[in-house]
Write an enzyme that holds these catalytic residues in place. Structure first.
Site, PDB file in Angstrom:
ATOM      1  N   ASP A 275      76.662  52.955  25.962  1.00 23.71           N
ATOM      2  CA  ASP A 275      77.833  52.482  25.253  1.00 23.71           C
ATOM      3  C   ASP A 275      78.029  51.000  25.566  1.00 23.71           C
ATOM      4  O   ASP A 275      78.035  50.594  26.737  1.00 23.71           O
ATOM      5  CB  ASP A 275      79.054  53.290  25.704  1.00 23.71           C
ATOM      6  CG  ASP A 275      80.289  52.976  24.909  1.00 23.71           C
ATOM      7  OD1 ASP A 275      80.279  53.182  23.687  1.00 23.71           O
ATOM      8  OD2 ASP A 275      81.278  52.516  25.510  1.00 23.71           O
TER       9      ASP A 275
ATOM     10  N   GLU B 163      74.339  49.980  22.239  1.00 30.17           N
ATOM     11  CA  GLU B 163      75.031  49.119  21.279  1.00 30.17           C
ATOM     12  C   GLU B 163      74.960  47.671  21.770  1.00 30.17           C
ATOM     13  O   GLU B 163      75.513  47.367  22.832  1.00 30.17           O
ATOM     14  CB  GLU B 163      76.493  49.549  21.161  1.00 30.17           C
ATOM     15  CG  GLU B 163      76.688  50.963  20.659  1.00 30.17           C
ATOM     16  CD  GLU B 163      78.135  51.405  20.756  1.00 30.17           C
ATOM     17  OE1 GLU B 163      78.696  51.809  19.727  1.00 30.17           O
ATOM     18  OE2 GLU B 163      78.707  51.357  21.863  1.00 30.17           O
TER      19      GLU B 163
END
Length: 831
Positions: free
Chosen positions: A514, A546
């Site tokens: 994340d 990400e």
């Protein structure tokens, strides 16, 4: 005179008493008319009532703890309704498990009511003093070196049996809601005596069953080396307690009620500033608590914790291995062979349509219960096997803070399985074993497991702030505060050690990061190098994340993970989500903007062609690119994770409808087209769970939670398996696409050079993207595959004349064998 005054005083006092009595009666009547008393038959050990007067304000979650009532087995609460005439109520256990009547909540009129398993009756409970019958036929069904499994014949009761108490050597060791129980943490080659008692909702307990003896098997003579160097490093004779404390030498640890002073340990294996102490004895399942400067702190390396606290638990990990041992890891020749499927533990099985056993719904074990179905279609793990994905990416399942429903992006203990997903939160060995069993069953099904990790921030500063002031950046890099600083070597090492722990101890096959964009890209590369090249070179572990941060203007932007930094870390086999390709295909995430699959061509003519080629660099190099967001960023196609939707934006189907498409057949065609692009592009494809059956997060016309349902009720988030039964054509299309990808190696080339040499891609004037691919790795005999992305009107592929059309909008092996590539479709020809 005194007598007269006394009489007057008596009359005055009597009058005052009459007035006060009248006032009390009036007040009582007013109070009674504006309260509701609720008796709750215990479904939770400690029930909480979350409520509001109808139309008023809700209590603070989890609400008010209910008290024991005068009726055995019932709790009670009296609520003030103010001017309302009834209360709106839901119940929970204080740890995030809710009974909210399927999201509709319960309503109680003023007065007295009784709640029993979803049924509301007027008045107080009817007393029950009859105990259940005695359990019979208690047997030992199996044993291991550290556990004994029991079963028995169910008891009966005039009202109903709620559960069973299990006794080992005369001491209660646990309860069970059904007629089986596994007792863990036992000593090898030891005899234990067991009995069982039944109890009902009024807490009437039966007589003990006949006893039965269980003899545990011989244990292993090999002591398993501990996977951690810090934390509680267990062995059967002693445990080392170690913690990084760079700012203070005042370090102690409380172990099983006894406090020990920790001493500075000489630097070793790259660790600095470590304090520790060795405590003798077998400390398995003993609680411990580090203290720095007299303040209780959690163990950042702790592998088990008492629920809801920062008190850790020592664990003998050798007792947590899957029964029967680990199955072979599914084969993965190249990372580009992966097809990733994102899923949430609770969402996957919690709905009534899942077919999963009631006690396993929303749990680790529910994820892998086989043989489930709904209206003739497979659900659960059998659905994933049928679909053909190679990996499940499971949303966070380490210990997170929020007790209510959550996605888990609020971590508190990075190395501890989340208790909400365990059958028994306080069975510490069982919790670990269940997670390992889940992973093992996925492996047996041919599916690898990717762990969604959130090292970029913590739920609050409390997690680390009293250990050292070096864990956090002090900036809002993550968009929610408490951002972790990988510029500090020991903080980066903590993340690397945690990754290795999960890979080594739980057999994890990959990690989805994340907001990996808040990390230093060189550290990201080091983690990949450590896992993929040094420790587990044979595994082909997937690592991607990400490449953006939480909308923070980072002064160290040039040092952080971005698409343009991928060439410099390719040596670690790490990658990123290809946000550029996603936006060009579908448009924006949460608005009505459209992209290529809606026949809205990107401003850069070749944007789709670049993505179809795995977004490989224009010129092969391991230097960082000048543009952090260069769409041609990949040194290796494994670095591009291609996707359309993920958990934190609209499901693909919801995005299509949100744009305003009203023709349902055309909407389905767009859905197929978009996923067809993803699954026939170079790189690694990613499917958001449920897209393959047109999953929606719109409930009863309510779009409130459709694009960010991180804390929404089950009715929005849960998989409704009737969607699969109603959309088998969509499911089969996805399944056939995955099979097509597996059959043709030309769709999953493995290097920059292979794509550069074996794929020719052209963008037509109408926006169609046509790729000619060498499928058999023999350049001398020409190309064998033609893949066409066509967003507009039908086109003719003249080179495909006489070739076999193996895939079009109808799926595999279409009836139409012309060389026409239809619009809003992916078409594949084979020579």
């Amino acid at each position: 005179m005194n007598l007269i005054w006394s009489k007057r005083k008596f009359v005055l006092v009597l009058s005052l008493m009459i007035f006060l009595t009248t006032l009390m009666i009036y007040t009582d009547n007013v109070s009674a008319a504006n309260t509701v008393t609720i008796y709750y038959k215990r479904g939770y050990a400690t029930p909480y009532i979350h409520y509001r007067p109808e139309g008023g304000s809700w209590s603070t979650v989890p609400g008010m703890g209910m008290q024991d009532s005068e009726y055995p087995g019932y709790s009670v609460a009296t609520l003030n309704l103010g001017s309302a005439t009834r209360a709106e109520v839901c119940f929970n256990d204080g740890n995030g498990n809710w009974d909210s009547n399927g999201g509709s909540n319960y309503f109680f009129d003023q007065g007295v009511s009784t709640y029993d398993a979803g049924t509301i009756t007027i008045g107080a409970p009817v007393a029950d003093y009859q105990a259940p019958s005695t359990p019979t036929n208690l047997v030992v069904s199996s044993t291991t070196s550290s556990s004994a499994s029991l079963s028995w014949v169910a008891s009966t009761d005039n009202i109903g049996v709620v559960g069973y108490e299990v006794y080992r050597n005369g001491i209660k060791v646990g309860t069970s809601a059904n007629t089986t129980y596994t007792d863990s943490g036992l000593t090898p080659e030891t005899t234990y005596s067991y009995t069982v008692k039944a109890y009902d909702g009024a807490m009437n307990v039966s007589y003990s069953s006949d006893s039965v003896d269980a003899i545990t098997q011989a244990g292993s003579t090999v002591v398993k080396s501990h996977p951690m160097k810090l934390g509680a490093v267990y062995s059967p004779t002693e445990t080392d307690f170690r913690i990084w404390s760079p700012d203070s030498s005042n370090v102690k640890v409380l172990v099983d009620g006894i406090e020990y002073t920790c001493q500075r340990i000489p630097d070793f294996d790259g660790y600095t500033g470590i304090y520790g102490v060795t405590v003798s004895g077998d400390l398995h399942l003993k609680e411990y608590q580090f203290k720095i400067n007299g303040i209780d702190v959690r163990d950042p390396y702790g592998v088990m914790v008492v629920p809801g606290t920062n008190t850790n638990v020592v664990i003998d990990l050798a007792q947590t291995e899957p029964d029967g041992g680990w199955a072979a890891r599914p084969t993965l020749v190249n990372r580009e062979d992966a097809v990733i499927y994102e899923v949430h533990v609770r969402d996957f099985t919690i709905d009534a349509t899942s077919g999963v056993s009631a006690e396993k719904k929303g749990k680790f074990m529910g994820m892998v219960e086989s043989g489930t179905s709904y209206q003739g279609v497979a659900t659960g793990i059998d659905h994933l096997k049928e679909l053909g994905v190679t990996h499940v990416q499971i949303m966070p399942f380490y210990d997170f803070a929020t007790g209510m429903y959550n996605w888990g992006y609020d971590p508190v203990n990075y190395n501890v399985p989340e208790e909400q997903y365990a059958m028994d939160s306080y069975d510490y060995v069982g919790r670990i074993k269940e997670l390992k069993a889940m992973i093992n069953e996925f492996h047996k099904a041919g599916i690898r497991v990717i762990m969604d990790v959130v090292y970029n921030h913590t739920y609050s500063n409390e997690m680390f702030e009293n250990i050292a002031n070096q864990y956090y950046t002090g900036n809002n890099d993550s968009g929610c505060g408490n951002a972790i600083n990988t510029g500090v070597p020991m903080v980066s090492r903590m993340i690397q050690d945690s990754l290795e722990y999960w890979a080594r101890e739980y057999n994890i096959d990959g990690f989805r990061f994340d907001l990996v964009g808040i990390f230093h890209y060189e550290e990201y590369g080091k983690w990949g190098d450590h896992l993929n090249n040094q420790v587990f070179p044979e595994r082909n572990i997937l690592m991607y994340g990400e490449p953006w941060n939480g909308y923070w203007a980072d002064p160290e932007e040039y040092l952080k993970v971005r698409m343009g930094k991928m060439p410099a870390v390719a040596y670690g086999h790490v990658g990123v989500f290809n946000g550029k390709y996603r936006e060009n295909i579908k448009g924006d995430n949460d608005g009505t903007g459209t992209g290529y699959m809606f026949n809205n061509l990107p401003s850069w003519r070749d944007a789709i062609a670049v993505g179809a080629r795995g977004s490989i660099m224009a010129v092969k190099s391991t230097n960082p690119l000048p543009d952090n967001w260069d769409a041609m960023f990949a040194y290796d196609p494994e670095q591009s994770i291609n996707y359309i939707s993920a958990h934190d934006n609209y499901d693909l189907w919801d995005k299509i409808l949100h744009v305003g498409i009203q023709d349902m057949e055309y909407a389905k065609r767009i859905d197929k087209f978009g996923m067809g692009i993803v699954l026939t592009s170079q790189g690694i494809p990613f499917i958001h769970g449920g897209d393959e059956m047109l999953r929606t997060k719109v409930a009863d016309g309510d779009w409130t939670y459709a694009h960010n349902s991180y804390n929404a009720p089950d009715k929005y988030n849960s998989y409704k398996w009737n969607c699969k039964a109603e959309n088998t054509d969509i499911f089969n299309y996805y399944k056939n696409l995955i099979q097509l990808r597996k059959v043709h190696p030309g769709l999953r080339l493995t290097t920059w050079d292979e794509i550069n040499n074996r794929v020719d891609t052209y963008t037509w004037d109408n926006g169609a993207v046509v790729s000619y691919i060498d499928d058999d790795n023999n350049l001398s005999n020409g190309k064998e595959l033609i893949v066409v992305f066509n967003p507009a009107n039908n086109i003719i592929i003249s080179e495909a004349q006489g070739w076999r059309k193996v895939f079009d909008i109808t799926g595999a092996n279409p009836i139409d064998q012309s060389n026409i590539a239809e619009g809003t479709a992916v078409t594949v020809f084979v020579k």
